[in-house]
Design an enzyme around this catalytic site. Sequence first.
Site, PDB file in Angstrom:
ATOM      1  N   ASP A 116       0.782  -1.238   0.000  1.00 29.04           N
ATOM      2  CA  ASP A 116       0.000   0.000   0.000  1.00 29.04           C
ATOM      3  C   ASP A 116       0.811   1.284   0.000  1.00 29.04           C
ATOM      4  O   ASP A 116       0.272   2.348  -0.299  1.00 29.04           O
ATOM      5  CB  ASP A 116      -0.985   0.016   1.174  1.00 29.04           C
ATOM      6  N   TYR A 171       0.768  -3.164  11.104  1.00 30.41           N
ATOM      7  CA  TYR A 171       1.722  -4.252  10.924  1.00 30.41           C
ATOM      8  C   TYR A 171       2.164  -4.683  12.319  1.00 30.41           C
ATOM      9  O   TYR A 171       2.707  -3.873  13.077  1.00 30.41           O
ATOM     10  CB  TYR A 171       2.960  -3.775  10.160  1.00 30.41           C
ATOM     11  N   PRO A 190       8.290  -5.317   5.122  1.00 30.25           N
ATOM     12  CA  PRO A 190       7.368  -4.227   4.774  1.00 30.25           C
ATOM     13  C   PRO A 190       7.627  -2.960   5.588  1.00 30.25           C
ATOM     14  O   PRO A 190       7.004  -1.936   5.330  1.00 30.25           O
ATOM     15  CB  PRO A 190       5.997  -4.809   5.101  1.00 30.25           C
ATOM     16  N   ARG A 240      -4.439   4.937   6.198  1.00 28.79           N
ATOM     17  CA  ARG A 240      -4.880   4.478   4.889  1.00 28.79           C
ATOM     18  C   ARG A 240      -5.973   5.379   4.332  1.00 28.79           C
ATOM     19  O   ARG A 240      -6.504   6.236   5.038  1.00 28.79           O
ATOM     20  CB  ARG A 240      -5.359   3.023   4.990  1.00 28.79           C
TER      21      ARG A 240
HETATM   22  C1  LIG Z   1      -0.601 -11.964   0.049  1.00 29.47           C
HETATM   23  C2  LIG Z   1       0.381 -10.830  -0.082  1.00 29.47           C
HETATM   24  C3  LIG Z   1       0.427  -9.887   0.906  1.00 29.47           C
HETATM   25  C4  LIG Z   1       1.309  -8.836   0.830  1.00 29.47           C
HETATM   26  N1  LIG Z   1       1.293  -7.929   1.815  1.00 29.47           N
HETATM   27  C5  LIG Z   1       2.129  -6.861   1.720  1.00 29.47           C
HETATM   28  C6  LIG Z   1       2.101  -5.863   2.686  1.00 29.47           C
HETATM   29  O1  LIG Z   1       1.353  -5.959   3.631  1.00 29.47           O
HETATM   30  N2  LIG Z   1       2.945  -4.805   2.539  1.00 29.47           N
HETATM   31  C7  LIG Z   1       3.806  -4.700   1.484  1.00 29.47           C
HETATM   32  O2  LIG Z   1       4.530  -3.711   1.369  1.00 29.47           O
HETATM   33  N3  LIG Z   1       3.844  -5.624   0.542  1.00 29.47           N
HETATM   34  C8  LIG Z   1       3.034  -6.703   0.647  1.00 29.47           C
HETATM   35  N4  LIG Z   1       3.082  -7.654  -0.300  1.00 29.47           N
HETATM   36  C9  LIG Z   1       4.124  -7.538  -1.332  1.00 29.47           C
HETATM   37  C10 LIG Z   1       3.690  -6.636  -2.436  1.00 29.47           C
HETATM   38  O3  LIG Z   1       2.427  -7.039  -2.902  1.00 29.47           O
HETATM   39  C11 LIG Z   1       4.754  -6.718  -3.512  1.00 29.47           C
HETATM   40  O4  LIG Z   1       5.969  -6.191  -3.012  1.00 29.47           O
HETATM   41  C12 LIG Z   1       4.419  -5.940  -4.747  1.00 29.47           C
HETATM   42  O5  LIG Z   1       3.135  -6.198  -5.168  1.00 29.47           O
HETATM   43  C13 LIG Z   1       5.445  -6.345  -5.822  1.00 29.47           C
HETATM   44  O6  LIG Z   1       4.905  -6.216  -7.097  1.00 29.47           O
HETATM   45  P1  LIG Z   1       5.191  -7.291  -8.213  1.00 29.47           P
HETATM   46  O7  LIG Z   1       4.462  -6.802  -9.389  1.00 29.47           O
HETATM   47  O8  LIG Z   1       6.640  -7.509  -8.314  1.00 29.47           O
HETATM   48  O9  LIG Z   1       4.601  -8.642  -7.672  1.00 29.47           O
HETATM   49  P2  LIG Z   1       3.104  -9.066  -7.357  1.00 29.47           P
HETATM   50  O10 LIG Z   1       2.300  -7.917  -6.911  1.00 29.47           O
HETATM   51  O11 LIG Z   1       3.202 -10.219  -6.461  1.00 29.47           O
HETATM   52  O12 LIG Z   1       2.510  -9.477  -8.749  1.00 29.47           O
HETATM   53  C14 LIG Z   1       2.835 -10.684  -9.381  1.00 29.47           C
HETATM   54  C15 LIG Z   1       1.713 -11.027 -10.334  1.00 29.47           C
HETATM   55  O13 LIG Z   1       2.118 -12.158 -11.083  1.00 29.47           O
HETATM   56  C16 LIG Z   1       1.073 -13.108 -11.114  1.00 29.47           C
HETATM   57  N5  LIG Z   1       1.682 -14.423 -11.259  1.00 29.47           N
HETATM   58  C17 LIG Z   1       2.400 -15.087 -10.360  1.00 29.47           C
HETATM   59  N6  LIG Z   1       2.813 -16.250 -10.890  1.00 29.47           N
HETATM   60  C18 LIG Z   1       2.341 -16.288 -12.150  1.00 29.47           C
HETATM   61  C19 LIG Z   1       2.420 -17.235 -13.188  1.00 29.47           C
HETATM   62  N7  LIG Z   1       3.085 -18.373 -13.043  1.00 29.47           N
HETATM   63  N8  LIG Z   1       1.801 -16.968 -14.361  1.00 29.47           N
HETATM   64  C20 LIG Z   1       1.107 -15.824 -14.521  1.00 29.47           C
HETATM   65  N9  LIG Z   1       1.014 -14.902 -13.558  1.00 29.47           N
HETATM   66  C21 LIG Z   1       1.613 -15.152 -12.391  1.00 29.47           C
HETATM   67  C22 LIG Z   1       0.342 -12.931  -9.840  1.00 29.47           C
HETATM   68  O14 LIG Z   1      -0.991 -13.379  -9.969  1.00 29.47           O
HETATM   69  C23 LIG Z   1       0.433 -11.423  -9.621  1.00 29.47           C
HETATM   70  O15 LIG Z   1      -0.638 -10.742 -10.209  1.00 29.47           O
HETATM   71  C24 LIG Z   1       2.203  -8.725  -0.258  1.00 29.47           C
HETATM   72  C25 LIG Z   1       2.144  -9.677  -1.254  1.00 29.47           C
HETATM   73  C26 LIG Z   1       1.248 -10.720  -1.201  1.00 29.47           C
HETATM   74  C27 LIG Z   1       1.191 -11.708  -2.307  1.00 29.47           C
END
Ligand SMILES: Cc1cc2nc3c(=O)[nH]c(=O)nc-3n(C[C@H](O)[C@H](O)[C@H](O)COP(=O)(O)OP(=O)(O)OC[C@H]3O[C@@H](n4cnc5c(N)ncnc54)[C@H](O)[C@@H]3O)c2cc1C
Lengths: 605, 605
Positions: free
Chosen positions: B53, B250, B330, B242
């Site tokens: 967030d 957290y 986080p 928020r």
């Molecule tokens: C459950 C959860 C809770 C979180 N809580 C926090 C928090 O409280 N605070 C914080 O700062 N960060 C949190 N995070 C981390 C934060 O979401 C990430 O740091 C941030 O979103 C990174 O962005 P990203 O695009 O690299 O990865 P992500 O946001 O994880 O995006 C990855 C995307 O790839 C897709 N994907 C994965 N594998 C595949 C595949 N094999 N084929 C096709 N698509 C795929 C997923 O569906 C997702 O949409 C959390 C993450 C998760 C999963």
Amino acid sequence: MTTLNPLIESKVDVLIIGAGPAGLMCANALASAGVDVRIIDKRAVGVAAGQADGIQPRTIEVLQSYGLAEPLIRIGAHFPRASFWNPGPNGGIVRTQRTPSIFSPTARYPYLITRHQGGIESLFHGSMEAKGLHVQRSTIPTAIQLSQVESELRDPKANPVKVTLKRLDLEEDDIEVVHAKFVLGADGAHSWVRNVLGIKLEGDNTDSIWGVLDVYPETDFPDSRNWTFIHSHNGTLMNIPREGDMMRYYIQLSEDPDFVDPKTRRVNKARANPDRLMETAAKIFQPYSLKMLGEPEWWTIYVIGQRVAQKFSIEDRIFIAGDACHTHSPKAGQGMNASMNDSHNLAWKLAHVLRGWADLSLLKTYEFERLKFARDLIDFDRKWSKLFTGKPRTEANEDGISHEEAFQTFSGFSSGVGVRYEASAIVAKQHQPCAAKLVVGERMIPHVFVQAADIRAVNIHDVMPSDTRFKVLVFAGNVADKAALARVRALADKLDAPKSFVHRYGQGDYHKVFDILCICAGSKDEVDFIDVPQMLRPHWSKVLLDDTDMHGREGGGGFAAYGIDPKAGAIVVVRPDGYVGMVAPYERLEDISTYFGGFMVEKSG
Amino acid sequence: MTTLNPLIESKVDVLIIGAGPAGLMCANALASAGVDVRIIDKRAVGVAAGQADGIQPRTIEVLQSYGLAEPLIRIGAHFPRASFWNPGPNGGIVRTQRTPSIFSPTARYPYLITRHQGGIESLFHGSMEAKGLHVQRSTIPTAIQLSQVESELRDPKANPVKVTLKRLDLEEDDIEVVHAKFVLGADGAHSWVRNVLGIKLEGDNTDSIWGVLDVYPETDFPDSRNWTFIHSHNGTLMNIPREGDMMRYYIQLSEDPDFVDPKTRRVNKARANPDRLMETAAKIFQPYSLKMLGEPEWWTIYVIGQRVAQKFSIEDRIFIAGDACHTHSPKAGQGMNASMNDSHNLAWKLAHVLRGWADLSLLKTYEFERLKFARDLIDFDRKWSKLFTGKPRTEANEDGISHEEAFQTFSGFSSGVGVRYEASAIVAKQHQPCAAKLVVGERMIPHVFVQAADIRAVNIHDVMPSDTRFKVLVFAGNVADKAALARVRALADKLDAPKSFVHRYGQGDYHKVFDILCICAGSKDEVDFIDVPQMLRPHWSKVLLDDTDMHGREGGGGFAAYGIDPKAGAIVVVRPDGYVGMVAPYERLEDISTYFGGFMVEKSG
Ligand SMILES: Cc1cc2nc3c(=O)[nH]c(=O)nc-3n(C[C@H](O)[C@H](O)[C@H](O)COP(=O)(O)OP(=O)(O)OC[C@H]3O[C@@H](n4cnc5c(N)ncnc54)[C@H](O)[C@@H]3O)c2cc1C
Ligand SMILES: Cc1cc2nc3c(=O)[nH]c(=O)nc-3n(C[C@H](O)[C@H](O)[C@H](O)COP(=O)(O)OP(=O)(O)OC[C@H]3O[C@@H](n4cnc5c(N)ncnc54)[C@H](O)[C@@H]3O)c2cc1C
């Protein structure tokens, strides 16, 4: 679109005739307030280009109070500077001066913005449609009738106005009879509503004639992107920057026998075409070059007098607003602004009356406030026009005020910020000295404060939206100081007492009627928002501090800017349209009660 | 959605796997640049609530450069202040300090913003969809294969990556084989792409465990709307404001045997529920009251290590970005920010290579820049986490730096503004002194100038959008001065010479590659925009003045802020992602040519 059945009769609280800027401002405000409203227009489609385009600083503030300013600010052309050109000694033109286009020091947006009228109207369309209100097009009124029954006229729940509507896009002669509580005629300079009600126009017979041309030019003129007034040996022109690279030229034709027959003063339509207008403009711009790229975006010959309607309302049941009430030269860019501000003034009053919160008499203040404004505006327009369309200032003719002086003198008008409503049921000036610089009857002065809870910098305008609520601003001292806190607590207790205006006129749930804010003089290191009595902080965002943000970039100096002594404090009542209704010291709460008692209906809560 | 036929083979320039913040940033940037791009995600729907967030000041700047910041700024919670609480002498907690949450003095937006991850992602969806690009959902890759043919790998026109896609929402085993020029694995912390390519993670084995709870609380805690770190006798909690009235807590669980088995370090799922988390939070907040209103908006138990992938690319044809490359606690709110900034760094490079403007080798700078950043980030995260999760500071344990010192020290990271890319093909530091305060390799410093044509105040960031063009900023002296003007004219002539980098690397129409701006030191009364040689003003809006607006509210001091001597002037090359690539004196135009020659393909125009 629904078909109008000849037998259809319907009811509505407010019927608006005409969906130009005046009608749309009202329709959007009422729809946002949840009022039962309908808006019709004879045109099958909206304005696509051209017509009015100038938006003043005050109008930007008003649009912002409805959440509509952002797209305008983003898309429109801004011109904070004005420039003046006169005939040069060897032919051609020379720059004589440049000044700010707006002098009003308190203007939040210290510049003019242009955007074609349809673009402005679409701001309202988007917002209204989100609330389910659409303009019913291709529809005109064919008859309007006001009940003569006094009891009906005095009953806020009655629907005493009968309007017959006719659809222009249907073969059959479909008509509908609408019974409305209130009707607004916002149907432009040739207002059918005004005419049919027999409201006369007062003012000049001498119409001035303008050629108006929206083009994409190629030019080496250095001041194109300024609001530029050119006097030349070849005529007079006003240069207006427009959105993107567009330009608008207003060319005075009244004196030009090529376009206007000097005897009949009729426009010679055969000769008036954009190429001829461009030719005239090019001559005026000499020695600078001017060519038109592609086709003109829009053009017109615009004939306009300076006139005001004798009255703006019939029995406070039928109102007129906008060009229906007043027309003026385009020189000072007033058209759309005055029109939107008319119905901005009216809308909250209608909402309060329709909800049963305010007495019908509140509606009298519409004509009282806006008719005076319109008359002043016409006066101003005459002086202003004379200044800019009179003979060029020469060495021999150096008297008269300079352009800069004129801009300063008239800035209240050309910015729209100087509007001051006189004493009335909703403007109470007796305690003016306790907030010496917040002139009662003028719009609340924008200023940046910080929210005590999160130290976010906010302009006080942004926490005072046009949501039909009165804003009750309690200017407290430094509540970190025990004595000051004790005073504020005592005030909060009095405000929360059953006899307080908050409860007497609170209509059962005072948060719907009054938005209470507390502005403290203390510093962010001393004051926590929870120090403020609960009554004065209905939400954490409602406690402001007169201090800078965490980086000293913005904020501070608010008490001084408003002329409020932090030791004494003050209560400021801001009307739903953003104008200061009353200021009072803590000790005169009962006078605030009297103020609201003058137009509101008592129903405690 | 289209059905995947088992026989389908297709081609695409860029295939993005994963539509989280990292993937979407890249997809939107490429779609805006007109690149042939496709993006898939295994999830059937987007994120509805929760997850990451926090948005840092630098990320707001980046989003703004794509025109996406406004809704975020409007809707998100802002918190310019941080607050620190420690165990009180008689139980409970006491405030020990409040500081700005961001110290970086040049941050344009000097605060953090929060908004749930789905809200951030929707900014990209809206923008992409307007360009015709939609996320293809319920789709995963099942195989990925990179050609081993060297000539193919070295041919920018070849499609050497073969990816097999499978639809999860179809009964039949529909598959599609996509031949891509480039693939980006943005598929999160458990990245399939990273795993299948055998890229190892380096870093800690000790995961920290956090309970995360999004709720609407009722509380008398005074610092709720600040970024607040609480150490108590009952545990450690980070309080995040928020959007609206929501709060995120957290809660560190690693030490709590109630939630985590001290031996296995596994979360006890049976015990982990929002009520238990709220109970723990309430204990930490004592003596302040804390109650949950209604249901929690979102909650999770979030287990996270501090790890970095060994490499970010295979043969500069397959890349990974975001959580696929690095994971961290986080505490400092880095997750989404680092992820979006990874692909912001990559996108323009892909666009340049795909258009044939830049050599494939340009892509090496992605890993070079972002891997080092990720390692630094993990270092920072370790120190930062230790600071805030270590034992509470007591009178006995007063050494170590204070929170305020820590915030100052680490502000470059926590704001994102301090990122500095090291010397490379696209970062040339040899002439640093000629713009001493514009650190080459750091992001361009925002500053308010006025447009010479209309005296509109603009932040220089707003005239440097992320549109894949290099910005060539010519800092001229006061062009109203004859000698200064002569120098600028000479420079313009050299820039316009056939051998100038502008033409050599202009790809046939240099306005597509280079956006030229001229910033003059003169005053608005002296300088007209047309005084500037035409070469340096492709549009009237491209001439800026280092002067205040018409009301003295904003602007001025830009040359000083950038450390540029107005007499000498300087040329500043800003990369398409907003980072300063090079600064040079007028006399060293050929060095700029060498700079571009290092990665761009010569094609004059
Ligand atoms: C459950 C959860 C809770 C979180 N809580 C926090 C928090 O409280 N605070 C914080 O700062 N960060 C949190 N995070 C981390 C934060 O979401 C990430 O740091 C941030 O979103 C990174 O962005 P990203 O695009 O690299 O990865 P992500 O946001 O994880 O995006 C990855 C995307 O790839 C897709 N994907 C994965 N594998 C595949 C595949 N094999 N084929 C096709 N698509 C795929 C997923 O569906 C997702 O949409 C959390 C993450 C998760 C999963
Ligand atoms: C052709 C033209 C050119 C103009 N050029 C300029 C300019 O260059 N510069 C400038 O500052 N101002 C110009 N104006 C004036 C400017 O448009 C007005 O000042 C401004 O729009 C006033 O807003 P309003 O809502 O009061 O009236 P209008 O914008 O005129 O809106 C009135 C609306 O009522 C509708 N209407 C009229 N009669 C009926 C009826 N009987 N039944 C139903 N609907 C009806 C009309 O279709 C129209 O939509 C121009 C106006 C016109 C008509």
